[in-house]
Design a protein around this motif. Structure first.
Motif, PDB file in Angstrom:
ATOM      1  N   ASP A  29      35.618  27.891  36.265  1.00 38.24           N
ATOM      2  CA  ASP A  29      34.553  28.671  35.643  1.00 38.24           C
ATOM      3  C   ASP A  29      34.617  30.143  36.069  1.00 38.24           C
ATOM      4  O   ASP A  29      34.037  31.001  35.405  1.00 38.24           O
ATOM      5  N   TYR A  30      35.327  30.443  37.160  1.00 36.86           N
ATOM      6  CA  TYR A  30      35.429  31.824  37.618  1.00 36.86           C
ATOM      7  C   TYR A  30      36.155  32.703  36.593  1.00 36.86           C
ATOM      8  O   TYR A  30      36.089  33.925  36.672  1.00 36.86           O
ATOM      9  N   LEU A  31      36.817  32.108  35.618  1.00 33.50           N
ATOM     10  CA  LEU A  31      37.494  32.886  34.583  1.00 33.50           C
ATOM     11  C   LEU A  31      36.573  33.240  33.417  1.00 33.50           C
ATOM     12  O   LEU A  31      36.903  34.105  32.608  1.00 33.50           O
ATOM     13  N   LYS A  32      35.415  32.598  33.339  1.00 34.70           N
ATOM     14  CA  LYS A  32      34.501  32.910  32.231  1.00 34.70           C
ATOM     15  C   LYS A  32      34.079  34.375  32.220  1.00 34.70           C
ATOM     16  O   LYS A  32      34.040  34.985  31.153  1.00 34.70           O
ATOM     17  N   PRO A  33      33.772  35.004  33.370  1.00 37.14           N
ATOM     18  CA  PRO A  33      33.444  36.435  33.326  1.00 37.14           C
ATOM     19  C   PRO A  33      34.607  37.296  32.808  1.00 37.14           C
ATOM     20  O   PRO A  33      34.382  38.319  32.160  1.00 37.14           O
ATOM     21  N   VAL A  34      35.830  36.873  33.078  1.00 34.13           N
ATOM     22  CA  VAL A  34      36.987  37.596  32.552  1.00 34.13           C
ATOM     23  C   VAL A  34      36.985  37.495  31.028  1.00 34.13           C
ATOM     24  O   VAL A  34      37.146  38.492  30.327  1.00 34.13           O
ATOM     25  N   GLY A  35      36.785  36.287  30.517  1.00 30.33           N
ATOM     26  CA  GLY A  35      36.715  36.097  29.074  1.00 30.33           C
ATOM     27  C   GLY A  35      35.581  36.884  28.452  1.00 30.33           C
ATOM     28  O   GLY A  35      35.733  37.496  27.385  1.00 30.33           O
ATOM     29  N   GLN A  36      34.437  36.910  29.123  1.00 32.55           N
ATOM     30  CA  GLN A  36      33.287  37.656  28.608  1.00 32.55           C
ATOM     31  C   GLN A  36      33.562  39.162  28.596  1.00 32.55           C
ATOM     32  O   GLN A  36      33.206  39.861  27.652  1.00 32.55           O
ATOM     33  N   ALA A  37      34.210  39.653  29.646  1.00 32.59           N
ATOM     34  CA  ALA A  37      34.543  41.084  29.707  1.00 32.59           C
ATOM     35  C   ALA A  37      35.544  41.447  28.610  1.00 32.59           C
ATOM     36  O   ALA A  37      35.418  42.490  27.955  1.00 32.59           O
ATOM     37  N   LEU A  38      36.517  40.586  28.399  1.00 34.95           N
ATOM     38  CA  LEU A  38      37.495  40.826  27.335  1.00 34.95           C
ATOM     39  C   LEU A  38      36.828  40.828  25.967  1.00 34.95           C
ATOM     40  O   LEU A  38      37.125  41.661  25.109  1.00 34.95           O
ATOM     41  N   ALA A  39      35.907  39.882  25.763  1.00 39.15           N
ATOM     42  CA  ALA A  39      35.190  39.811  24.490  1.00 39.15           C
ATOM     43  C   ALA A  39      34.329  41.054  24.288  1.00 39.15           C
ATOM     44  O   ALA A  39      34.247  41.583  23.178  1.00 39.15           O
ATOM     45  N   ALA A  40      33.716  41.544  25.374  1.00 35.52           N
ATOM     46  CA  ALA A  40      32.892  42.750  25.269  1.00 35.52           C
ATOM     47  C   ALA A  40      33.745  43.965  24.900  1.00 35.52           C
ATOM     48  O   ALA A  40      33.307  44.830  24.150  1.00 35.52           O
ATOM     49  N   GLU A  41      34.960  44.006  25.416  1.00 33.91           N
ATOM     50  CA  GLU A  41      35.843  45.144  25.153  1.00 33.91           C
ATOM     51  C   GLU A  41      36.557  45.051  23.808  1.00 33.91           C
ATOM     52  O   GLU A  41      36.806  46.068  23.158  1.00 33.91           O
ATOM     53  N   HIS A  42      36.912  43.836  23.404  1.00 32.76           N
ATOM     54  CA  HIS A  42      37.788  43.661  22.244  1.00 32.76           C
ATOM     55  C   HIS A  42      37.172  42.849  21.104  1.00 32.76           C
ATOM     56  O   HIS A  42      37.828  42.663  20.078  1.00 32.76           O
ATOM     57  N   GLY A  43      35.949  42.349  21.305  1.00 27.00           N
ATOM     58  CA  GLY A  43      35.355  41.499  20.278  1.00 27.00           C
ATOM     59  C   GLY A  43      36.228  40.288  20.020  1.00 27.00           C
ATOM     60  O   GLY A  43      36.786  39.708  20.946  1.00 27.00           O
ATOM     61  N   ASP A  44      36.390  39.915  18.759  1.00 28.76           N
ATOM     62  CA  ASP A  44      37.257  38.791  18.397  1.00 28.76           C
ATOM     63  C   ASP A  44      38.696  39.226  18.164  1.00 28.76           C
ATOM     64  O   ASP A  44      39.539  38.418  17.786  1.00 28.76           O
ATOM     65  N   GLY A  45      38.980  40.501  18.381  1.00 27.59           N
ATOM     66  CA  GLY A  45      40.304  41.038  18.084  1.00 27.59           C
ATOM     67  C   GLY A  45      41.443  40.332  18.784  1.00 27.59           C
ATOM     68  O   GLY A  45      42.504  40.108  18.196  1.00 27.59           O
ATOM     69  N   LEU A  46      41.246  39.979  20.052  1.00 26.40           N
ATOM     70  CA  LEU A  46      42.316  39.305  20.791  1.00 26.40           C
ATOM     71  C   LEU A  46      42.676  37.968  20.161  1.00 26.40           C
ATOM     72  O   LEU A  46      43.837  37.550  20.208  1.00 26.40           O
ATOM     73  N   ARG A  48      42.889  37.275  17.146  1.00 24.79           N
ATOM     74  CA  ARG A  48      43.704  37.476  15.945  1.00 24.79           C
ATOM     75  C   ARG A  48      45.087  38.028  16.270  1.00 24.79           C
ATOM     76  O   ARG A  48      45.919  38.179  15.382  1.00 24.79           O
ATOM     77  N   MET A  49      45.331  38.353  17.516  1.00 27.64           N
ATOM     78  CA  MET A  49      46.623  38.915  17.928  1.00 27.64           C
ATOM     79  C   MET A  49      47.607  37.807  18.278  1.00 27.64           C
ATOM     80  O   MET A  49      47.207  36.703  18.658  1.00 27.64           O
ATOM     81  N   THR A  50      48.872  38.134  18.199  1.00 28.79           N
ATOM     82  CA  THR A  50      49.889  37.210  18.679  1.00 28.79           C
ATOM     83  C   THR A  50      49.884  37.224  20.200  1.00 28.79           C
ATOM     84  O   THR A  50      49.410  38.190  20.821  1.00 28.79           O
ATOM     85  N   GLU A  51      50.423  36.185  20.794  1.00 29.64           N
ATOM     86  CA  GLU A  51      50.457  36.115  22.257  1.00 29.64           C
ATOM     87  C   GLU A  51      51.211  37.298  22.849  1.00 29.64           C
ATOM     88  O   GLU A  51      50.826  37.826  23.896  1.00 29.64           O
ATOM     89  N   ALA A  52      52.266  37.733  22.198  1.00 28.23           N
ATOM     90  CA  ALA A  52      53.041  38.866  22.717  1.00 28.23           C
ATOM     91  C   ALA A  52      52.191  40.127  22.823  1.00 28.23           C
ATOM     92  O   ALA A  52      52.443  40.977  23.693  1.00 28.23           O
ATOM     93  N   VAL A  53      51.182  40.258  21.982  1.00 30.81           N
ATOM     94  CA  VAL A  53      50.318  41.432  22.014  1.00 30.81           C
ATOM     95  C   VAL A  53      49.161  41.243  22.990  1.00 30.81           C
ATOM     96  O   VAL A  53      48.863  42.129  23.796  1.00 30.81           O
ATOM     97  N   TRP A  54      48.472  40.076  22.936  1.00 34.57           N
ATOM     98  CA  TRP A  54      47.295  39.912  23.797  1.00 34.57           C
ATOM     99  C   TRP A  54      47.652  39.620  25.243  1.00 34.57           C
ATOM    100  O   TRP A  54      46.887  39.940  26.150  1.00 34.57           O
ATOM    101  N   LEU A  55      48.808  39.032  25.509  1.00 35.50           N
ATOM    102  CA  LEU A  55      49.145  38.612  26.877  1.00 35.50           C
ATOM    103  C   LEU A  55      49.087  39.758  27.887  1.00 35.50           C
ATOM    104  O   LEU A  55      48.419  39.627  28.925  1.00 35.50           O
ATOM    105  N   PRO A  56      49.717  40.908  27.655  1.00 32.09           N
ATOM    106  CA  PRO A  56      49.624  41.979  28.659  1.00 32.09           C
ATOM    107  C   PRO A  56      48.208  42.544  28.821  1.00 32.09           C
ATOM    108  O   PRO A  56      47.822  42.944  29.922  1.00 32.09           O
TER     109      PRO A  56
END
Length: 95
Positions: A29-46, A48-56
């Motif tokens: 569950d410690y990764l949920k804040p990471v997911g929330q921060a990413l969602a706040a920064e990128h919305g649903d955009g990640l 829709r990206m390929t793994e090669a783009v979202w991974l870094p």
């Protein structure tokens, strides 16, 4: 593994929860804040990206947030470090 686990911690739409994943990834569950921060920064955009783009993008955010948690934990134990370095830099600098 950390980046893929953090990607799966991205909220899947408003109030729809998270993807479940099986072995080979970090389930914490410690990764949920990471997911929330990413969602706040990128919305649903990640999503829709390929793994090669979202991974870094996800890797950098997950590492940065985990390092902050580690520093907080060390400070709570009165352990001080002047220098931190990531094993990732060994790989990145080898190019």
């Amino acid at each position: 593994m950390l980046a893929r686990s953090a990607f799966l911690a991205l909220p899947r739409g408003a109030g729809r929860g998270y993807w479940r994943h099986s072995g080979g990834l970090y389930p914490g569950d410690y990764l949920k804040p990471v997911g929330q921060a990413l969602a706040a920064e990128h919305g649903d955009g990640l999503l829709r990206m390929t793994e090669a783009v979202w991974l870094p993008i996800v890797r950098a955010k997950a590492i940065a947030m985990m390092m902050e948690e580690i520093k907080v934990d060390l400070a709570a134990l009165n352990i001080e470090h002047e220098v931190f370095f990531s094993e990732r830099s060994l790989i990145d600098n080898r190019k």
